[in-house]
Design an enzyme around this catalytic site. Structure first.
Site, PDB file in Angstrom:
ATOM      1  CD  GLU A  98      -6.143  -4.458  -7.031  1.00 17.10           C
ATOM      2  OE1 GLU A  98      -5.734  -4.058  -5.922  1.00 17.10           O
ATOM      3  OE2 GLU A  98      -6.891  -5.440  -7.162  1.00 17.10           O
ATOM      4  CD  GLU A 115      -1.900   1.377  -3.651  1.00 15.39           C
ATOM      5  OE1 GLU A 115      -3.087   0.980  -3.653  1.00 15.39           O
ATOM      6  OE2 GLU A 115      -1.471   2.285  -4.385  1.00 15.39           O
TER       7      GLU A 115
END
Length: 1111
Positions: free
Chosen positions: A818, A1014
């Site tokens: 991330e 997700e």
């Protein structure tokens, strides 16, 4: 002596005379064939010398085999003489142009490629190929022995940087000029002498090679006019004149900045001045400069150079318009006008400007051969000293000025500002004298030209007085705005940013009135628009044919929340809510923050006992408590809705540490079952720590090759994650995959390559962004390591890109892949919902912080906050994150701006390289869902992770803009309350995953970039699936927007259990917009008490399968 304005590579000054503090560098360009530097120049206080480094002589025999021997000897001589070096990266051949006295062709291996594919060169309308330089159409085409042209240039520049590192460290090399086209100039080869061009012919367009024609075709089809996919057929020939007819490269700089970090880079523009006084500026058009009389083509180029912090080098400054009229009066040339247009474009954006003479010049006025001849060299020495402001050694007079072509202007003694107006002395990098003139002189020349020659295409500079008036008006406007903002902050309790403008004031007033204001300025009334009521609610009158009912509505559900002891924070956020579109609550949403349509009055002035199983919301109206009890509503029908692809993420250890497929047979069976329910594809992590584990640039892709073959046989799609982080220690990590061993070896002697917290603890989860451009990884920077890894993957799996099997490449940008700082590491003791810690204490990020503080003028700000608490602190326990804390002070805003900008810059650099490596394939970046403390004013957990997103600022807009720049999709993890409800488990965390998700989602949709999502945690419950569907396909979105894809993480034995898998299949069908089988309705229809489905699976890899309905 008249005042002059001079320019140099560092800054622009206004001076009178040639004072000592007005030093302008002068460097002399060496001969194309030089090996030894003439020592005589050093005796004359010469600043330095530029020299062309030609890849045609360095990489001559084979790709990536470089021979730097001759240049090493040359550079040593220059260093011995204590001269500076300016180096030109020359990616063109030499010979056939003005001043070329030698012939240096392209490397032999490039010539060999061109024999079978001549389209690698620019091509004119007659099909003649110009081998002077490679066509820009192959910048991203992998046809140069498995490399693109841009990769060839980058490898060459990187080799030079590594080979001559000592000259960079010692400051000998002062600047790198990047060759961008023929003669090293940023232009098309539109006037090649070898094809018969003669001055002042307009030249020809050079876009007829197959690669540029393909680009033109795509552009025409995108415009909706496919018949425009051709070059003009009435633009004449090389030597045509305008009246006989009717009728640009930013990526290289990013790579040059990467290769030559810390060294100034420059780009050269050509002075195509003939036909400048016509309306079309024909010669500039064919060279690629869209600069007709009604358009400025140099302003966007200057902005592009500004973006990459690149200096501008410009030619033809010694040419005079009058001389051009005498030699070729029919050419309508205006070199002075062109020079001033380019100079003003550069100065308007504050980029350094350098220059050089286009033709040899050795006297004060004309041209004569031989610089080293006695008289010529004396004139050159005189010129150098004047550029160095050593005029006391020469007796200059007004006559000298007249000889140099300068007009002396009598000035009004009372006009002090005009006395300070400077004229420009243009630097002659090759040692020649540039023509010079003041702004007033330029106007004088323009008047002369108006009288002598019609100027259809000439431009005028804005008068100095007009510019001053504009500046005065702007200062007055800013002063008024500052007073308004100060009053609103002091008396109106408006939390406006320091550099707020009138738009921020209007937006704040609109939000206070109940309107929704989006980041791009779009404004519309909220659903509860009406008269503002006490307590932050609004009263709306609903009209019906029979009655008028007043309905009391509550604030937006994503911003509701009640916490004892922290009421001021909630009220504060209610008034400072961000304007985002949030659809009405889902009928499946029964969380504590959801607002139900059904209410029950449960008490009057007495405590009511609420069953903990009833998960609704409680409002207090007077002495009455109203309990919102969610009714059981029928599920929303998604049949016929948009098709959203569904991918399943494979287990972390699907490929083991030996890069072998762990369980190929078991995986094959599981993938067949997924294929039978029409899952679109799978997602796999390609771990840096596995592939490049043992030595730099030694890649092992064996396990992934076998995995990709299985996926291809099943006709599934692939999404691949470039995982540059370690695995282990985070939520869902059931294996340990560290960074490569050779990186760990480097870290033993230099632990600052990792992120570091305030206590000095290193986090080996990923590399610090401070080493993005530091050569600390065995001669490579971190960016180069990432790029080489991605490029190796692209070459190794080229066939999978060719057939479209690989649909998306997600680029890992930080911990867990991330884009964030590792601010909440479990291994260092962090536990939810701690605010985390800032991660900027390694020497490289600290150096960046110190530089930013010094630039701001407050060197004592070069430190991270010392009152931000520890990993598990709460915002109100710290002096930095608490309401009204230091985060919103001058220092806090400075630090958080720098901290978040480092994050955006890292993403920008890596995604640029990814875009280069994976040209033609969608790339994506993953953003974190840090939702805890979202309902506080500071958003503390987001701040420590790098997102400057307090309640009065949008911290995701800059990140989304960066993604849009690289045409990258945004992947965001959804945290569903049904899986992990922070309001229930941690009611004091003031988290809001739904509100955060909608903020990020709206930012992405406003920027028109694809948004994928997700699940953050494993889920098998229908209620949670329904919430995901509602979020993926918003019911009330007026633009009918939806997710571009959804990834389920992850494939596991628990998912393959019968009940869970049936729910997952049902979810997939609804994501695909298909109708689902309703068993309850069938039971009533068949008149039986129970029905069951017998599932059957395909025996081959072709997909299929289905159900038998049994009574």
């Amino acid at each position: 002596m008249q005042p002059y304005k001079h320019f140099c590579r560092e800054a622009v000054f206004t001076v009178r005379e040639f004072e000592e503090n007005s030093y302008t560098q002068v460097v002399g360009k060496l001969h194309l064939w030089v090996v030894v530097k003439p020592p005589k120049l050093e005796e004359r206080d010469f600043s330095g010398t530029p020299y062309c480094i030609r890849y045609v002589t360095i990489e001559v025999h084979a790709p990536q085999q470089y021979n730097w021997n001759g240049y090493k000897k040359l550079f040593q001589i220059v260093r011995d003489l204590k001269l500076k070096l300016q180096v030109v990266m020359s990616f063109h051949d030499c010979g056939g142009n003005v001043g070329d006295d030698v012939h240096i062709p392209h490397p032999q291996w490039v010539t060999e490629i061109s024999q079978s594919n001549p389209n690698i060169f620019f091509t004119d309308r007659e099909g003649r190929h110009n081998c002077e330089c490679l066509t820009w159409g192959i910048d991203k085409e992998r046809i140069l022995r498995e490399r693109t042209a841009v990769e060839v240039y980058f490898d060459f520049m990187r080799s030079f940087r590594v080979e001559f590192d000592e000259f960079f460290a010692g400051g000998i090399i002062s600047e790198i000029e990047i060759g961008l086209g023929p003669c090293g100039e940023l232009r098309y080869p539109s006037y090649p002498a070898k094809h018969g061009w003669k001055y002042p012919g307009i030249g020809e367009f050079q876009c007829y090679d197959q690669y540029l024609m393909k680009s033109l075709k795509n552009a025409a089809e995108a415009r909706g006019h496919s018949f425009w996919a051709k070059g003009p057929d009435n633009a004449g020939y090389y030597n045509s004149q305008p009246h006989e007819t009717r009728s640009w490269r930013s990526g290289t700089f990013s790579l040059a900045n990467l290769a030559f970090e810390g060294t100034s880079i420059a780009a050269k523009l050509s002075g195509i001045h003939w036909w400048y006084k016509t309306a079309s500026h024909a010669a500039e058009l064919t060279a690629g400069f869209y600069n007709p009389s009604n358009r400025d083509a140099y302003a966007p180029i200057a902005s592009m150079l500004k973006k990459h912090e690149t200096a501008l080098n410009f030619t033809c400054v010694e040419l005079r318009t009058l001389d051009q009229h005498e030699d070729f009066p029919e050419a309508l040339a205006d070199p002075e006008g062109l020079v001033w247009q380019v100079l003003n474009a550069a100065w308007d954006v504050n980029i350094p400007v350098a220059s050089e003479n286009a033709l040899p010049c050795h006297d004060r006025e004309g041209l004569s051969p031989g610089l080293m001849e006695s008289h010529n060299f004396m004139e050159f020495e005189r010129f150098v000293r004047r550029m160095h402001a050593e005029m006391q050694k020469f007796g200059t007079s007004e006559e000298d000025d007249e000889e140099m072509g300068m007009d002396v202007k009598e000035e009004d003694d009372n006009d002090e500002e005009d006395k300070n107006i400077a004229s420009t002395v243009m630097v002659d990098i090759d040692g020649g004298l540039a023509s010079s003139s003041s702004n007033s002189q330029f106007n004088h020349h323009q008047q002369f030209q108006d009288q002598s020659t019609p100027q259809v295409g000439s431009r005028r500079c804005r008068p100095f007085e007009e510019k001053e008036r504009t500046k005065l008006r702007e200062r007055q406007r800013r002063a008024i705005t500052a007073k308004i903002l100060a009053g609103l902050r002091r008396h109106g309790n408006y939390n406006l940013r320091v550099r707020a403008d009138i738009n921020d004031v209007i937006a704040a007033l609109a939000r206070e009135a109940g309107w929704v204001v989006l980041p791009d300025g779009t404004t519309f009334p909220s659903r509860s628009q009406g008269t503002k009521a006490a307590g932050g609610t609004s009263t709306t009158v609903l009209a019906s044919p029979s009655t008028h009912i007043q309905v009391q509505s509550t604030p937006c559900p994503t911003l509701r929340g009640i916490s004892s002891g922290n009421q001021s924070t909630i009220e504060y956020n209610a008034s400072q809510m961000k304007g985002v579109f949030v659809p009405s609550s889902s009928p499946y949403d029964i969380s504590a923050t959801a607002h139900s349509l059904t209410s029950a009055i449960v008490g009057d002035g007495e405590d009511a006992q609420i069953d903990p199983c009833i998960r609704g919301s409680i409002d207090t109206v007077g002495n009455m408590q109203v309990v919102d009890i969610p009714p059981k509503l029928q599920e929303r029908d998604f049949a016929g809705t948009s098709y959203i692809p569904v991918y399943v993420k494979l287990p972390l250890d699907v490929v083991n540490m030996k890069c072998e497929l762990a369980d190929p047979d078991g995986l094959l069976n599981q993938l067949r079952i997924l294929k039978s329910i029409n899952v679109d594809g799978v997602v796999v992590d390609c771990w840096w720590g596995i592939v490049e584990a043992h030595a730099p640039q030694e890649y092992n892709w064996h396990g992934y090759k076998r995995l990709f073959q299985i996926v291809r046989e099943l006709k599934l799609k692939l999404q691949v994650v470039m995982s540059f982080h370690e695995c282990g220690g985070n939520v869902g990590d059931d294996v340990c995959i560290p960074l490569p061993h050779w990186v760990a070896e480097i870290a033993r002697s230099n632990p600052d390559i990792y992120f570091t917290d305030r206590s000095g603890r290193r986090n080996p989860e990923c590399l610090s962004w401070g080493v993005d451009k530091e050569r600390v990884l065995r001669g490579r920077t971190a960016l180069e390591v990432y790029f080489d890894y991605m490029r190796s993957f692209r070459i190794e799996f080229d066939e999978y890109f060719g057939d479209g099997m690989i649909s998306t490449i997600e680029i890992g940008l930080g911990p867990c892949g991330e884009l964030r700082y590792p601010s909440n590491p479990v291994k260092h003791g962090w536990r939810y919902p701690g605010v985390g810690e800032f991660q900027c204490y390694d020497q490289y990020l600290f150096k960046s912080l110190r530089k930013a503080a010094e630039t701001r003028g407050h060197s004592f700000w070069a430190q991270a906050p010392d009152n931000a608490g520890s990993y598990n602190s709460r915002p109100h326990e710290t002096g930095f994150f608490c309401d009204g804390g230091d985060y919103d002070g001058y220092y806090g805003r400075f630090f958080l701006s720098w901290y978040s900008q480092v994050l955006v810059d890292h993403g920008d650099r890596v995604l640029y390289l990814a875009e280069l490596a994976f040209e033609g394939t969608c790339i994506a970046a993953k953003l974190p869902g840090i939702h805890w403390w979202y309902k506080t004013a500071s958003h503390a957990a987001e701040l420590s992770a790098g997102y400057y997103n307090p309640c009065n600022r949008d911290g995701y807009a800059s990140t989304v803009a960066m993604l849009k720049k690289h045409r990258a999709a945004l992947n965001f993890a959804c945290v569903e309350p049904g899986i992990l409800d922070p309001h229930v488990e941690y009611p004091g965390a003031l988290g809001d995953p739904v509100g955060l998700a909608w903020q990020v989602l709206n930012a992405a949709w406003d920027a028109c970039i694809p948004f994928a999502s997700e699940n953050a945690f494993p889920c098998h419950d229908r209620e949670v699936y329904n919430r995901m569907l509602d979020k993926a396909k918003p019911l009330n979105d007026p633009d009918r927007r939806h997710f571009s894809a959804f990834t389920y993480q992850r494939l596991s034995p628990l998912l393959m259990e019968r009940h869970n898998f049936m729910e997952f299949e049902r979810f997939v069908k609804r994501m695909h917009g298909k109708a689902i089988l309703d068993l309850e309705a069938l039971q009533k229809q068949e008149g039986v008490s129970s029905l069951y489905l017998l599932r059957f699976y395909p025996l081959n890899s072709g997909g299929g399968g289905g159900y038998y309905l049994c009574k």
